[in-house]
Design a protein around this motif. Structure first.
Motif, PDB file in Angstrom:
ATOM      1  N   MET A   1       0.711  -1.197  -0.023  1.00 19.81           N
ATOM      2  CA  MET A   1       0.030   0.121   0.081  1.00 19.81           C
ATOM      3  C   MET A   1       0.835   1.276   0.006  1.00 19.81           C
ATOM      4  N   GLN A   2       1.997   1.230   0.737  1.00 23.36           N
ATOM      5  CA  GLN A   2       2.789   2.394   0.669  1.00 23.36           C
ATOM      6  C   GLN A   2       3.497   2.451  -0.585  1.00 23.36           C
ATOM      7  N   GLY A   3       3.701   1.585  -1.265  1.00 21.57           N
ATOM      8  CA  GLY A   3       4.172   1.695  -2.762  1.00 21.57           C
ATOM      9  C   GLY A   3       3.215   2.326  -3.505  1.00 21.57           C
ATOM     10  N   LEU A   4       1.965   1.941  -3.640  1.00 23.62           N
ATOM     11  CA  LEU A   4       1.028   2.380  -4.330  1.00 23.62           C
ATOM     12  C   LEU A   4       0.744   4.291  -3.930  1.00 23.62           C
ATOM     13  N   LEU A   5       0.878   4.238  -2.650  1.00 21.60           N
ATOM     14  CA  LEU A   5       0.798   5.621  -2.208  1.00 21.60           C
ATOM     15  C   LEU A   5       1.900   6.559  -2.990  1.00 21.60           C
TER      16      LEU A   5
ATOM     17  N   VAL B   1      -5.439  -3.508   9.496  1.00 21.81           N
ATOM     18  CA  VAL B   1      -4.351  -3.268   8.685  1.00 21.81           C
ATOM     19  C   VAL B   1      -4.486  -1.819   8.057  1.00 21.81           C
ATOM     20  N   ILE B   2      -5.624  -1.764   7.361  1.00 23.40           N
ATOM     21  CA  ILE B   2      -6.112  -0.383   6.855  1.00 23.40           C
ATOM     22  C   ILE B   2      -5.975   0.813   7.724  1.00 23.40           C
ATOM     23  N   LYS B   3      -6.414   0.637   8.812  1.00 25.07           N
ATOM     24  CA  LYS B   3      -6.279   1.740  10.228  1.00 25.07           C
ATOM     25  C   LYS B   3      -5.066   1.980  10.454  1.00 25.07           C
ATOM     26  N   GLN B   4      -4.233   0.799  10.386  1.00 21.17           N
ATOM     27  CA  GLN B   4      -2.592   0.863  10.648  1.00 21.17           C
ATOM     28  C   GLN B   4      -2.062   1.828   9.769  1.00 21.17           C
ATOM     29  N   PHE B   5      -2.435   1.576   8.301  1.00 21.03           N
ATOM     30  CA  PHE B   5      -1.740   2.145   7.106  1.00 21.03           C
ATOM     31  C   PHE B   5      -2.273   3.840   7.249  1.00 21.03           C
ATOM     32  N   VAL B   6      -3.489   3.717   7.245  1.00 17.86           N
ATOM     33  CA  VAL B   6      -3.880   5.357   7.713  1.00 17.86           C
ATOM     34  C   VAL B   6      -3.385   5.943   8.665  1.00 17.86           C
TER      35      VAL B   6
ATOM     36  N   VAL C   1      -4.453  10.264   2.192  1.00 13.93           N
ATOM     37  CA  VAL C   1      -5.202   9.046   1.937  1.00 13.93           C
ATOM     38  C   VAL C   1      -6.576   9.252   2.477  1.00 13.93           C
ATOM     39  N   ILE C   2      -7.439   8.916   1.714  1.00  8.21           N
ATOM     40  CA  ILE C   2      -9.183   8.789   2.266  1.00  8.21           C
ATOM     41  C   ILE C   2      -9.422   7.556   2.142  1.00  8.21           C
ATOM     42  N   SER C   3     -10.118   6.889   3.229  1.00  5.94           N
ATOM     43  CA  SER C   3     -10.379   5.663   3.661  1.00  5.94           C
ATOM     44  C   SER C   3     -11.699   5.721   4.158  1.00  5.94           C
ATOM     45  N   ILE C   4     -12.831   4.880   3.491  1.00  3.16           N
ATOM     46  CA  ILE C   4     -14.159   4.983   3.845  1.00  3.16           C
ATOM     47  C   ILE C   4     -14.707   3.610   3.946  1.00  3.16           C
ATOM     48  N   GLN C   5     -15.653   3.200   4.498  1.00  5.30           N
ATOM     49  CA  GLN C   5     -16.380   1.911   4.170  1.00  5.30           C
ATOM     50  C   GLN C   5     -17.428   2.273   3.151  1.00  5.30           C
ATOM     51  N   ALA C   6     -17.419   1.187   2.384  1.00  2.00           N
ATOM     52  CA  ALA C   6     -18.452   0.967   1.270  1.00  2.00           C
ATOM     53  C   ALA C   6     -19.780   1.372   1.533  1.00  2.00           C
ATOM     54  N   PRO C   7     -20.630   2.116   0.775  1.00  2.00           N
ATOM     55  CA  PRO C   7     -22.037   2.080   1.169  1.00  2.00           C
ATOM     56  C   PRO C   7     -22.496   0.554   0.950  1.00  2.00           C
ATOM     57  N   PRO C   8     -23.608   0.630   1.840  1.00  2.00           N
ATOM     58  CA  PRO C   8     -24.592  -0.663   1.739  1.00  2.00           C
ATOM     59  C   PRO C   8     -24.868  -1.123   0.367  1.00  2.00           C
ATOM     60  N   SER C   9     -24.958  -0.273  -0.518  1.00  2.00           N
ATOM     61  CA  SER C   9     -25.223  -0.938  -1.912  1.00  2.00           C
ATOM     62  C   SER C   9     -24.348  -0.113  -2.945  1.00  2.00           C
TER      63      SER C   9
ATOM     64  N   LEU D   1      -4.059   8.368  -2.547  1.00  2.00           N
ATOM     65  CA  LEU D   1      -4.771   7.158  -2.366  1.00  2.00           C
ATOM     66  C   LEU D   1      -6.136   7.299  -1.879  1.00  2.00           C
ATOM     67  N   LEU D   2      -7.128   6.212  -2.451  1.00  2.00           N
ATOM     68  CA  LEU D   2      -8.335   6.088  -2.049  1.00  2.00           C
ATOM     69  C   LEU D   2      -8.564   4.655  -1.600  1.00  2.00           C
ATOM     70  N   ILE D   3      -9.178   4.412  -0.355  1.00  2.00           N
ATOM     71  CA  ILE D   3      -9.080   3.134   0.061  1.00  2.00           C
ATOM     72  C   ILE D   3     -10.719   2.931   0.501  1.00  2.00           C
ATOM     73  N   ILE D   4     -11.392   1.858   0.090  1.00  2.00           N
ATOM     74  CA  ILE D   4     -12.719   1.356   0.188  1.00  2.00           C
ATOM     75  C   ILE D   4     -12.892   0.018   0.811  1.00  2.00           C
ATOM     76  N   ASP D   5     -13.258  -0.041   2.126  1.00  2.00           N
ATOM     77  CA  ASP D   5     -13.371  -1.134   2.845  1.00  2.00           C
ATOM     78  C   ASP D   5     -14.693  -1.820   2.850  1.00  2.00           C
TER      79      ASP D   5
END
Length: 298
Positions: A46-50, A74-79, A97-105, A147-151
């Motif tokens: 992930m750091q390489g992508l960043l 791991v995502i939280k540790q990266f952020v 870095v923007i890190s979000i949880q995917a919407p329910p749909s 970098l955009l992260i979607i969990d």
């Protein structure tokens, strides 16, 4: 306190042993990072992508694994390590870095709203999808997002095949427009969303956080947990019998290991035994899921 009396605990955490029981229990319940090889490899990826130079077709990453096996941790540790926002030149707010949880749909408008809320920006919920898209893209450029992260990306599987293609095309457009990489994470089923279009599969590498085998690495990981548990007596959790029990009950999932050992440690404090016995671990066998459901009673 004589540190020599608590050699089973890492020296950084030894002062916690003499805290009142209530504070020791609160310490056990706190989220805590346990570094291990696969997690560190993922952090490096992930750091390489960043740090990648901007280009039209950026590489992307899908992280998959069983539920409760460390993806979100791991995502939280990266952020925490690489994605903290800061002020540049006393005027510009930078959010790497923007890190979000995917919407329910798989809904494009809900995706933009989730991102804007993560940035704490005002928006009109009644506004058009196009307007929210423009606002989000403008915000990413202003904040120099890299970098955009979607969990929980498997949530998109609740939609129809057409809706899944639409949301993935939306993500492809955003990455192309902003020239930033995307990291998505979910259960193993999430791989299916890449196959809605051959172009999507070609854009993503896949990293798997598999469940743990009962081997030397698992033993070291369990030993790391014991090093911060504020118990006055050693528990010798790496004993073969205890390791086998822990692996069996946790099913090799790090989240289950943490809960099992935390529950046992809290009981050890409350009872005054101050160590985790073999019987104490057996008594927590209800933590093992039965057909995906934990049966507390019955």
């Amino acid at each position: 306190m004589q540190d020599a009396a608590y050699l089973h605990i890492h020296e950084k955490f030894r002062p916690n042993v003499i805290l009142p029981d209530r504070e020791r229990i609160a310490f056990i319940d706190q989220p805590r990072w346990i570094g291990y090889s696969k997690a560190n490899q993922l952090l490096n990826l992930m750091q390489g992508l960043l740090n990648r130079t901007k280009q039209h077709r950026m590489p992307n990453l899908l992280v998959v694994g069983e539920s409760n096996n460390g993806k979100t941790t791991v995502i939280k540790q990266f952020v925490k390590k690489f994605g903290q926002s800061y002020i540049e030149d006393d005027i510009r707010w930078v959010v790497p870095v923007i890190s979000i949880q995917a919407p329910p749909s798989p809904n494009e408008k809900e995706l933009y709203i989730s991102i804007l809320e993560n940035l704490a920006l005002p928006y009109k919920g009644s506004g058009s999808t196009a307007m929210l898209r423009y606002q989000m893209i403008h915000a990413f450029k202003e904040c120099q997002v890299k970098l955009l992260i979607i969990d929980e990306i498997h949530s998109f599987l609740t939609g129809t095949a057409r809706q899944q293609r639409q949301i993935m095309n939306c993500l492809k457009f955003l990455c192309n427009e902003l020239e930033i990489p995307l990291v998505i994470a979910g259960t193993k089923d999430a791989v299916r969303i890449l196959h809605t279009d051959p172009q999507h599969a070609s854009r993503f590498d896949v990293a798997e956080l598999s469940t743990w085998n009962n081997d030397g690495e698992f033993k070291r990981m369990v030993g790391s947990f014991e090093r911060f548990l504020p118990l006055k007596e050693p528990s010798n959790l790496t004993d073969t019998t205890k390791i086998n029990l822990i692996h069996n009950i946790s099913e090799g999932r790090i989240g289950n290991v943490k809960r099992l050992l935390s529950e046992c440690a809290i009981d050890a404090i409350k009872s005054g035994t101050e160590h985790i016995s073999e019987q104490a671990i057996k008594d927590k066998s209800w933590l093992r899921p039965t057909q995906g459901i934990r049966k507390v009673i019955g």
